[in-house]
Write a protein that holds these residues in place. Sequence first.
Motif, PDB file in Angstrom:
ATOM      1  N   MET A 273      19.056  31.783  70.050  1.00  0.00           N
ATOM      2  CA  MET A 273      19.014  32.958  70.500  1.00  0.00           C
ATOM      3  C   MET A 273      18.413  34.071  69.632  1.00  0.00           C
ATOM      4  SD  MET A 273      21.635  34.379  73.067  1.00  0.00           S
ATOM      5  CE  MET A 273      22.217  35.529  74.377  1.00  0.00           C
ATOM      6  N   ARG A 274      17.567  34.949  70.778  1.00  0.00           N
ATOM      7  CA  ARG A 274      16.665  35.626  70.178  1.00  0.00           C
ATOM      8  C   ARG A 274      17.375  37.079  70.308  1.00  0.00           C
ATOM      9  NH1 ARG A 274      10.984  34.063  69.012  1.00  0.00           N
ATOM     10  NH2 ARG A 274      11.399  35.970  68.422  1.00  0.00           N
ATOM     11  N   ASN A 275      17.090  37.857  68.802  1.00  0.00           N
ATOM     12  CA  ASN A 275      17.494  39.237  69.516  1.00  0.00           C
ATOM     13  C   ASN A 275      17.088  40.044  69.993  1.00  0.00           C
ATOM     14  OD1 ASN A 275      18.439  41.802  68.263  1.00  0.00           O
ATOM     15  ND2 ASN A 275      17.993  41.537  66.306  1.00  0.00           N
ATOM     16  N   ALA A 276      18.154  41.143  70.569  1.00  0.00           N
ATOM     17  CA  ALA A 276      17.399  41.621  71.152  1.00  0.00           C
ATOM     18  C   ALA A 276      16.212  42.384  71.544  1.00  0.00           C
ATOM     19  CB  ALA A 276      18.524  41.941  72.519  1.00  0.00           C
ATOM     20  N   ALA A 277      15.883  43.147  70.430  1.00  0.00           N
ATOM     21  CA  ALA A 277      15.809  44.231  69.669  1.00  0.00           C
ATOM     22  C   ALA A 277      14.115  43.642  69.787  1.00  0.00           C
ATOM     23  CB  ALA A 277      15.367  44.566  68.575  1.00  0.00           C
ATOM     24  N   ILE A 278      13.757  42.586  69.453  1.00  0.00           N
ATOM     25  CA  ILE A 278      12.898  41.798  68.790  1.00  0.00           C
ATOM     26  C   ILE A 278      12.057  40.786  70.364  1.00  0.00           C
ATOM     27  CG2 ILE A 278      11.627  39.641  68.359  1.00  0.00           C
ATOM     28  CD1 ILE A 278      13.117  39.542  65.783  1.00  0.00           C
ATOM     29  N   GLN A 279      12.996  40.714  71.490  1.00  0.00           N
ATOM     30  CA  GLN A 279      12.710  40.442  72.786  1.00  0.00           C
ATOM     31  C   GLN A 279      11.820  41.592  73.383  1.00  0.00           C
ATOM     32  OE1 GLN A 279      16.041  38.390  74.245  1.00  0.00           O
ATOM     33  NE2 GLN A 279      15.578  37.108  74.098  1.00  0.00           N
ATOM     34  N   HIS A 280      12.247  42.697  73.083  1.00  0.00           N
ATOM     35  CA  HIS A 280      11.854  43.997  73.992  1.00  0.00           C
ATOM     36  C   HIS A 280      10.617  44.535  73.886  1.00  0.00           C
ATOM     37  CE1 HIS A 280      11.564  47.794  76.008  1.00  0.00           C
ATOM     38  NE2 HIS A 280      11.644  48.573  74.912  1.00  0.00           N
ATOM     39  N   ILE A 281      10.320  44.344  71.980  1.00  0.00           N
ATOM     40  CA  ILE A 281       9.486  44.597  71.132  1.00  0.00           C
ATOM     41  C   ILE A 281       7.837  43.603  72.351  1.00  0.00           C
ATOM     42  CG2 ILE A 281       7.849  44.353  69.562  1.00  0.00           C
ATOM     43  CD1 ILE A 281      10.213  45.699  68.055  1.00  0.00           C
ATOM     44  N   GLU A 282       8.537  41.847  71.980  1.00  0.00           N
ATOM     45  CA  GLU A 282       7.620  41.057  72.440  1.00  0.00           C
ATOM     46  C   GLU A 282       7.209  41.230  74.360  1.00  0.00           C
ATOM     47  OE1 GLU A 282       9.846  37.498  71.473  1.00  0.00           O
ATOM     48  OE2 GLU A 282       8.701  37.056  69.518  1.00  0.00           O
ATOM     49  N   ALA A 283       8.017  41.668  74.745  1.00  0.00           N
ATOM     50  CA  ALA A 283       7.604  42.049  76.625  1.00  0.00           C
ATOM     51  C   ALA A 283       6.290  43.337  76.638  1.00  0.00           C
ATOM     52  CB  ALA A 283       8.547  41.860  76.987  1.00  0.00           C
ATOM     53  N   LYS A 284       6.110  43.570  75.318  1.00  0.00           N
ATOM     54  CA  LYS A 284       5.467  44.961  75.798  1.00  0.00           C
ATOM     55  C   LYS A 284       3.931  43.975  76.037  1.00  0.00           C
ATOM     56  CE  LYS A 284       7.376  48.484  73.464  1.00  0.00           C
ATOM     57  NZ  LYS A 284       7.518  49.608  72.473  1.00  0.00           N
ATOM     58  N   PHE A 285       3.880  42.582  75.156  1.00  0.00           N
ATOM     59  CA  PHE A 285       2.127  42.338  74.816  1.00  0.00           C
ATOM     60  C   PHE A 285       1.926  41.565  75.681  1.00  0.00           C
ATOM     61  CE2 PHE A 285       3.127  44.540  70.662  1.00  0.00           C
ATOM     62  CZ  PHE A 285       2.575  45.106  70.815  1.00  0.00           C
ATOM     63  N   LEU A 286       2.722  41.674  76.286  1.00  0.00           N
ATOM     64  CA  LEU A 286       3.043  39.481  77.654  1.00  0.00           C
ATOM     65  C   LEU A 286       1.813  40.053  78.701  1.00  0.00           C
ATOM     66  CD1 LEU A 286       6.423  38.366  78.074  1.00  0.00           C
ATOM     67  CD2 LEU A 286       4.502  37.487  76.249  1.00  0.00           C
ATOM     68  N   ARG A 287       1.475  38.976  78.222  1.00  0.00           N
ATOM     69  CA  ARG A 287       0.328  39.608  80.189  1.00  0.00           C
ATOM     70  C   ARG A 287       0.721  39.545  81.064  1.00  0.00           C
ATOM     71  NH1 ARG A 287      -6.514  38.303  78.549  1.00  0.00           N
ATOM     72  NH2 ARG A 287      -5.999  38.792  81.442  1.00  0.00           N
ATOM     73  N   GLN A 288       0.672  40.394  81.920  1.00  0.00           N
ATOM     74  CA  GLN A 288       1.094  40.448  83.262  1.00  0.00           C
ATOM     75  C   GLN A 288       0.194  39.517  84.849  1.00  0.00           C
ATOM     76  OE1 GLN A 288       3.787  41.126  83.679  1.00  0.00           O
ATOM     77  NE2 GLN A 288       4.329  41.896  81.702  1.00  0.00           N
ATOM     78  N   ASP A 289      -0.983  39.236  84.686  1.00  0.00           N
ATOM     79  CA  ASP A 289      -2.110  39.099  84.830  1.00  0.00           C
ATOM     80  C   ASP A 289      -2.259  37.365  84.802  1.00  0.00           C
ATOM     81  OD1 ASP A 289      -3.640  39.456  82.992  1.00  0.00           O
ATOM     82  OD2 ASP A 289      -5.259  40.265  83.801  1.00  0.00           O
ATOM     83  N   VAL A 290      -1.548  36.453  84.287  1.00  0.00           N
ATOM     84  CA  VAL A 290      -2.251  35.597  84.527  1.00  0.00           C
ATOM     85  C   VAL A 290      -1.721  34.420  85.444  1.00  0.00           C
ATOM     86  CG1 VAL A 290      -0.487  33.367  82.923  1.00  0.00           C
ATOM     87  CG2 VAL A 290      -0.387  35.340  82.258  1.00  0.00           C
ATOM     88  N   THR A 291      -3.402  33.983  85.065  1.00  0.00           N
ATOM     89  CA  THR A 291      -3.459  32.618  86.486  1.00  0.00           C
ATOM     90  C   THR A 291      -2.264  31.728  86.478  1.00  0.00           C
ATOM     91  OG1 THR A 291      -5.349  33.543  86.227  1.00  0.00           O
ATOM     92  CG2 THR A 291      -5.276  31.601  87.982  1.00  0.00           C
ATOM     93  N   ALA A 292      -2.001  31.017  87.689  1.00  0.00           N
ATOM     94  CA  ALA A 292      -1.323  30.000  87.570  1.00  0.00           C
ATOM     95  C   ALA A 292      -2.293  28.898  88.108  1.00  0.00           C
ATOM     96  CB  ALA A 292       0.082  29.827  89.458  1.00  0.00           C
ATOM     97  N   PHE A 293      -1.485  28.279  86.581  1.00  0.00           N
ATOM     98  CA  PHE A 293      -2.301  26.765  86.944  1.00  0.00           C
ATOM     99  C   PHE A 293      -1.614  25.650  86.038  1.00  0.00           C
ATOM    100  CE2 PHE A 293      -3.812  28.790  82.674  1.00  0.00           C
ATOM    101  CZ  PHE A 293      -3.578  27.490  81.891  1.00  0.00           C
ATOM    102  N   ASN A 294      -1.706  24.144  86.699  1.00  0.00           N
ATOM    103  CA  ASN A 294      -0.908  23.096  85.302  1.00  0.00           C
ATOM    104  C   ASN A 294      -1.594  22.344  84.808  1.00  0.00           C
ATOM    105  OD1 ASN A 294       1.857  24.232  86.688  1.00  0.00           O
ATOM    106  ND2 ASN A 294       0.912  23.127  88.173  1.00  0.00           N
TER     107      ASN A 294
END
Length: 128
Positions: A1-22
Motif C-alpha cells: 500500500m502506498r503512502n497517501a501523500a505520494i499518491q496525492h503528488i503522483e495524481a497531479k501528473f496523471l494525464r486526463q486525456d488518455v485514449t482508450a486502446f487495448n
Amino acid sequence: MRNAAIQHIEAKFLRQDVTAFNTGDSVRVHWKVKEGEKERVQAFEGIVIRKTKGNHRATFTVRKLSFGVGVERVFPLHSPRYEKIEVLSRGNVNRKRLFYLRDLKGKAARVDTIEEPTEKSKKAASAS
C-alpha cells in the motif's frame, strides 16, 4: 500500500486525456522529438503488443516493421512528450501480450480486426 501523500503528488501528473486502446490495436503515437533547439512531432505507427498497469508508471509497447526489420518502442502512458494517440483499428486478440508476433513475418503477422460500425451502417440500422 502506498503512502497517501505520494499518491496525492503522483495524481497531479496523471494525464486526463488518455485514449482508450487495448493490446492488438493499431495505433499512431504522435511523439514530440527535440532536435537541437527545435521541437517537432513524429508519428510512430504500429500494433500494441503489450500494455502494463500502474498509475503513473503505466507503459505500452508498439511494434512496427520498418524496411523488413521489426522495431519496438516503449511509451509511458502518462508522459507529456506525446501529443495524441490515434487508434487506427481495433484488434481482436485473446492475449494481453503479443510477443509471438516477433517471430512472424508478412501476412502471418496480421491481427484480426473488429469491424466498427460506421455512420452509414448506424443510419441503416436505425431506419429499419
